[in-house]
Design an enzyme around this catalytic site. Structure first.
Site, PDB file in Angstrom:
ATOM      1  N   SER A 233       0.963  -1.002  -0.209  1.00 25.36           N
ATOM      2  CA  SER A 233      -0.302  -0.134   0.328  1.00 25.36           C
ATOM      3  C   SER A 233       1.087   1.575  -0.250  1.00 25.36           C
ATOM      4  CB  SER A 233      -1.128  -0.293   1.233  1.00 25.36           C
ATOM      5  OG  SER A 233      -1.770   1.001   1.173  1.00 25.36           O
TER       6      SER A 233
ATOM      7  N   HIS B 106      -0.579  -0.571  -4.736  1.00 23.70           N
ATOM      8  CA  HIS B 106      -2.168  -0.802  -4.382  1.00 23.70           C
ATOM      9  C   HIS B 106      -2.333   0.357  -4.359  1.00 23.70           C
ATOM     10  CE1 HIS B 106      -5.930  -0.630  -2.230  1.00 23.70           C
ATOM     11  NE2 HIS B 106      -5.476  -0.304  -1.389  1.00 23.70           N
TER      12      HIS B 106
ATOM     13  N   ASP C  45      -3.863   3.954  -3.112  1.00 20.66           N
ATOM     14  CA  ASP C  45      -5.603   4.792  -2.518  1.00 20.66           C
ATOM     15  C   ASP C  45      -5.691   6.564  -2.689  1.00 20.66           C
ATOM     16  OD1 ASP C  45      -6.032   2.771  -0.353  1.00 20.66           O
ATOM     17  OD2 ASP C  45      -3.746   2.946   0.269  1.00 20.66           O
TER      18      ASP C  45
ATOM     19  N   MET D 145      -8.297   9.521  -1.952  1.00 19.48           N
ATOM     20  CA  MET D 145      -9.449   9.445  -0.887  1.00 19.48           C
ATOM     21  C   MET D 145      -9.578  11.201  -1.647  1.00 19.48           C
ATOM     22  SD  MET D 145      -8.179   7.818   1.893  1.00 19.48           S
ATOM     23  CE  MET D 145      -6.945   6.774   2.760  1.00 19.48           C
TER      24      MET D 145
ATOM     25  N   HIS E  30      -7.701   1.978  -5.825  1.00 16.35           N
ATOM     26  CA  HIS E  30      -8.732   2.286  -5.030  1.00 16.35           C
ATOM     27  C   HIS E  30      -9.342   2.922  -4.809  1.00 16.35           C
ATOM     28  CE1 HIS E  30     -10.061   0.299  -0.075  1.00 16.35           C
ATOM     29  NE2 HIS E  30     -10.983   1.367  -1.324  1.00 16.35           N
TER      30      HIS E  30
ATOM     31  N   MET F 123     -11.600   5.645  -2.778  1.00 17.09           N
ATOM     32  CA  MET F 123     -12.467   6.557  -1.899  1.00 17.09           C
ATOM     33  C   MET F 123     -13.244   7.545  -1.926  1.00 17.09           C
ATOM     34  SD  MET F 123      -9.874   4.550   0.942  1.00 17.09           S
ATOM     35  CE  MET F 123      -8.856   4.360  -0.334  1.00 17.09           C
TER      36      MET F 123
ATOM     37  N   MET G   1     -12.642  -5.054   2.232  1.00 17.87           N
ATOM     38  CA  MET G   1     -11.983  -4.182   3.701  1.00 17.87           C
ATOM     39  C   MET G   1     -12.301  -4.221   4.892  1.00 17.87           C
ATOM     40  SD  MET G   1     -10.725  -1.040   2.055  1.00 17.87           S
ATOM     41  CE  MET G   1     -10.403  -0.503   3.247  1.00 17.87           C
TER      42      MET G   1
ATOM     43  N   ASP H   9      -7.868  -5.449   2.343  1.00 17.55           N
ATOM     44  CA  ASP H   9      -7.196  -4.648   2.553  1.00 17.55           C
ATOM     45  C   ASP H   9      -7.966  -3.704   4.057  1.00 17.55           C
ATOM     46  OD1 ASP H   9      -6.221  -1.948   2.508  1.00 17.55           O
ATOM     47  OD2 ASP H   9      -7.781  -1.255   1.107  1.00 17.55           O
TER      48      ASP H   9
HETATM   49  C1  DX5 Z   1      -6.709   2.216   4.362  1.00 20.78           C
HETATM   50  C2  DX5 Z   1      -6.227   2.167   2.757  1.00 20.78           C
HETATM   51  C3  DX5 Z   1      -5.283   0.245   3.178  1.00 20.78           C
HETATM   52  C4  DX5 Z   1      -4.548   1.313   4.154  1.00 20.78           C
HETATM   53  C5  DX5 Z   1      -3.816  -0.370   4.686  1.00 20.78           C
HETATM   54  O1  DX5 Z   1      -7.988   2.808   4.068  1.00 20.78           O
HETATM   55  O2  DX5 Z   1      -7.148   1.095   1.681  1.00 20.78           O
HETATM   56  O3  DX5 Z   1      -4.713   0.437   1.584  1.00 20.78           O
HETATM   57  O4  DX5 Z   1      -2.880   1.221   3.810  1.00 20.78           O
HETATM   58  O5  DX5 Z   1      -3.223  -0.190   6.257  1.00 20.78           O
HETATM   59  P1  DX5 Z   1      -2.593  -0.871   7.202  1.00 20.78           P
HETATM   60  O6  DX5 Z   1      -2.567  -2.542   6.852  1.00 20.78           O
HETATM   61  O7  DX5 Z   1      -2.126  -0.386   7.598  1.00 20.78           O
HETATM   62  O8  DX5 Z   1      -4.398  -1.491   7.602  1.00 20.78           O
HETATM   63 ZN    ZN Z   2      -6.600   0.966   0.133  1.00 21.57          ZN
END
Ligand code: DX5
Ligand code: ZN
Length: 217
Positions: free
Chosen positions: A9, A34, A36, A38, A67, A69, A137, A172
């Site tokens: 991530s 991965h 993220d 947001m 991903h 969000m 999730m 995730d």
């Molecule tokens: C959180 C992200 C994840 C996050 C996971 O919303 O989607 O990808 O980086 O990290 P850990 O392992 O710390 O939960």
């Molecule tokens: Zn994620």
């Protein structure tokens, strides 16, 4: 057991040493990254920008997922297409997921559905024919370093016990080494490795990415 797909991530990486982070993870044999994205509305946080995504795209040939969000995926999908995302996850909870999944497929990318811990499989199963992968999730989306929500285990059992499943499952949030071992043995294919995996954060200690990837495999 199938080969585990390990997906660091990138929001958890060391931004002060970004290029060497990617170079070292590439060499360590991670499978995909991965990413993220947001918007501060769907979740109360921001993570990577599309500029970050474009930079990583230039540094590696490994597949990149996104991903999303975000409240309105239609704003972000053109950037995902433009910058070469291989797999795109939209959240069921953003609404209109079927339309977005069709659009992702029409643009030649793998279509993924992400579901929050509270979302029941009964709510989303009509979308399963449209997806290549389901992002389950284990925490509320938005932040790394959270504790897993226990109810998700039951949902995962239902999914892994299902006799015919044409899509992969990606976990995730709070995906620890123990979680990877347990669910890989039960047929889960893909794992997002954030702080819980010990690839990033204080639990990493002095280990190299190569050592961590070998121990997670
Ligand atoms: C959180 C992200 C994840 C996050 C996971 O919303 O989607 O990808 O980086 O990290 P850990 O392992 O710390 O939960
Ligand atoms: Zn994620």
């Amino acid at each position: 057991m199938v080969r585990k797909i390990l997906c660091p991530s990138i929001m958890c990486a060391d931004f002060g040493n970004f290029r060497s982070e990617i170079t070292e993870m590439d060499a360590a044999g991670v499978d995909q990254y991965h990413m993220d994205i947001m918007d501060g509305e769907f979740v109360p946080n921001f993570a990577l920008s599309w500029a970050d995504f474009a930079a990583v795209r230039k540094m590696t040939t490994k597949p990149l997922d996104v991903h999303l969000m975000v409240k309105d995926p239609s704003v972000h999908l053109p950037y995902a297409f433009k910058h070469g995302a291989d797999i795109i996850y939209v959240h069921y909870e953003s609404g209109n997921a079927a339309n977005y999944l069709y659009e992702i497929k029409a643009n030649g990318r793998k279509a993924g559905l992400a579901i929050n811990p509270e979302t029941r499989l009964e709510e989303v199963q009509t979308l399963f024919p449209l997806i290549d992968t389901l992002l389950v999730m284990r925490v509320h989306p938005g932040f790394a370093g959270q504790v897993a929500i226990p109810d998700v285990e039951e949902k995962l059992s239902v999914l892994t016990d299902s006799p015919k499943r044409h899509f992969t499952i990606r976990l995730d949030g709070c995906v620890s080494p123990d979680v990877i071992s347990k669910w890989a043995a039960r047929g889960v294919e893909e794992f997002v490795c954030g702080t819980a995996s010990e690839m990033f954060g204080i639990k990493r200690g002095m280990r190299s990415y190569k050592e961590i990837v070998e121990s997670l495999r």
